[in-house]
Design an enzyme around this catalytic site. Structure first.
Site, PDB file in Angstrom:
ATOM      1  N   HIS A  50       5.911  69.694  26.471  1.00  0.00           N
ATOM      2  CA  HIS A  50       6.697  69.940  25.191  1.00  0.00           C
ATOM      3  C   HIS A  50       6.209  68.895  24.155  1.00  0.00           C
ATOM      4  O   HIS A  50       7.027  68.122  23.498  1.00  0.00           O
ATOM      5  CB  HIS A  50       8.133  69.897  25.426  1.00  0.00           C
ATOM      6  CG  HIS A  50       9.107  70.534  24.308  1.00  0.00           C
ATOM      7  ND1 HIS A  50      10.372  71.036  24.466  1.00  0.00           N
ATOM      8  CD2 HIS A  50       8.708  70.794  22.928  1.00  0.00           C
ATOM      9  CE1 HIS A  50      10.693  71.563  23.263  1.00  0.00           C
ATOM     10  NE2 HIS A  50       9.796  71.372  22.381  1.00  0.00           N
ATOM     11  N   ARG A 110      10.393  78.311  22.689  1.00  0.00           N
ATOM     12  CA  ARG A 110      11.450  77.650  23.445  1.00  0.00           C
ATOM     13  C   ARG A 110      11.220  78.356  24.979  1.00  0.00           C
ATOM     14  O   ARG A 110      10.725  79.541  24.973  1.00  0.00           O
ATOM     15  CB  ARG A 110      12.840  78.087  23.033  1.00  0.00           C
ATOM     16  CG  ARG A 110      13.227  76.989  21.880  1.00  0.00           C
ATOM     17  CD  ARG A 110      13.479  75.596  22.476  1.00  0.00           C
ATOM     18  NE  ARG A 110      13.966  74.859  21.281  1.00  0.00           N
ATOM     19  CZ  ARG A 110      13.174  74.078  20.226  1.00  0.00           C
ATOM     20  NH1 ARG A 110      11.896  74.202  20.571  1.00  0.00           N
ATOM     21  NH2 ARG A 110      13.858  73.426  19.390  1.00  0.00           N
ATOM     22  N   GLU A 162      13.770  71.620  31.333  1.00  0.00           N
ATOM     23  CA  GLU A 162      12.828  70.461  30.659  1.00  0.00           C
ATOM     24  C   GLU A 162      13.458  69.134  31.124  1.00  0.00           C
ATOM     25  O   GLU A 162      14.759  69.010  30.752  1.00  0.00           O
ATOM     26  CB  GLU A 162      12.346  70.577  29.338  1.00  0.00           C
ATOM     27  CG  GLU A 162      11.618  71.951  29.219  1.00  0.00           C
ATOM     28  CD  GLU A 162      11.199  71.849  27.574  1.00  0.00           C
ATOM     29  OE1 GLU A 162      11.363  71.065  26.775  1.00  0.00           O
ATOM     30  OE2 GLU A 162      10.538  72.837  27.085  1.00  0.00           O
TER      31      GLU A 162
END
Length: 323
Positions: free
Chosen positions: A283, A236, A265
């Site tokens: 991601h 993360r 994000e």
């Protein structure tokens, strides 16, 4: 009487039809008034299905009938687990099905950063390849190096296998507990956090996000790493202090980084974009057709089991009432 399910992420029609066999289904229209749709659906919803939206006391205060949230993800840091436990709301997730895919991407980042794949691709396309490559374009070897894994869970172990058996790497790891079986399988050595940072040529971060791991890697930790070291993050974003990492990359305090996750994000603007020694992906750890399909199917299985009287395969908080 059918229970009510609110789908708050995009879902292919085949899955909506599957849900409609057993439930009354409302699907979020991303083009409509999002807040109004939530306000209308939550009071009647027995189950929620989706990913990416924070859910806690403020968001679920009106969801008086809610029994289960089935997240289409492994991570659950978007969910206030204490509040869900207080309410007796079950949370399910989708681990395991993305282990190998995420490990593939983690190792791809490692290799890309080491061999400067993205940088040299852009360099060639810009017309700069006029002669035989010189030291200015050299990367570094991966095979035979030392791979340090922070968090030797399923994904961490899968990354370690790729390094050990595919590239002959020595494996170091650090985590909450020792893993004797994996030590034997991989020839891995358990070591202290600082020791791993100082010895590893590649540091791969694969820990869950928690209060304990928030900004686990900051200025102090980056200073412990070798100047030739490469940092990879498929965990993360907030596990790494991004400002400290930018500074370390700018100053060549470490050689390079490969990142799939970020503090904010989507990442639309960042000083990372100006750096040639970092690979930035959006991601994409689980972003293959096969894996995303498997995640959705597992999330549907979890939801159906929870609402139809069964036991979901993956329960984040299995002790809540009714489970």
């Amino acid at each position: 009487m059918k229970k009510n399910v609110f789908v708050f992420s995009r879902l292919d029609s085949e899955y909506v039809l599957r849900l409609e066999d057993n439930f009354n289904v409302t699907q979020l229209d991303p083009q409509g008034d999002i807040d109004a749709q939530y306000a209308a659906a939550l009071p009647e919803a027995h189950g929620l299905l989706g990913v990416g939206r924070p859910m806690g006391r403020a968001q679920l205060a009106q969801a008086g009938r809610l029994e289960v949230i089935s997240t289409i993800s492994v991570g659950y840091d978007n969910y206030d687990l204490d509040y869900l436990n207080e309410r007796g709301i079950l949370l399910t997730n989708t681990p395991d099905v993305l282990t190998e895919t995420t490990a593939d991407l983690g190792f791809a980042l490692l290799i890309s950063a080491a061999r400067r794949i993205a940088e040299l691709d852009a360099w060639v396309k810009a017309g700069n390849w006029q002669a035989t490559l010189g030291p200015a374009q050299f990367g570094c070897d991966v095979h035979g190096k030392t791979l340090g894994i922070l968090g030797l869970g399923n994904i961490g172990a899968a990354v370690a296998r790729r390094g050990r058996f595919g590239f002959g790497m020595d494996v170091l790891y650090h985590g909450n507990s020792r893993k004797p079986a994996l030590e034997q399988e991989l020839g891995a050595r358990f070591c202290g956090f600082d020791e791993l940072l100082g010895e590893a040529d590649f540091v791969c971060v694969v820990v869950p996000l928690s209060e304990r791991t928030h900004k686990l890697i900051g200025r102090r930790e980056l200073a412990l790493m070798k100047p030739s070291a490469i940092l990879v993050n498929v965990a993360r974003g907030p596990v790494i202090d991004e400002a400290a990492l930018v500074e370390a990359l700018q100053n060549r305090q470490i050689q390079a980084a490969g990142l799939d996750v970020y503090e904010q994000e989507p990442l639309r603007e960042s000083p990372l974009f100006a750096l040639s020694n970092v690979v930035t992906l959006p991601h994409a750890g689980s972003a293959t057709y096969e894996t995303r399909r498997a995640m959705v199917e597992l999330a549907l299985d979890n939801l159906e089991q929870a609402l139809l009287g069964g036991t979901p395969r993956y329960r984040v908080n299995p002790r809540v009432r009714g489970t």
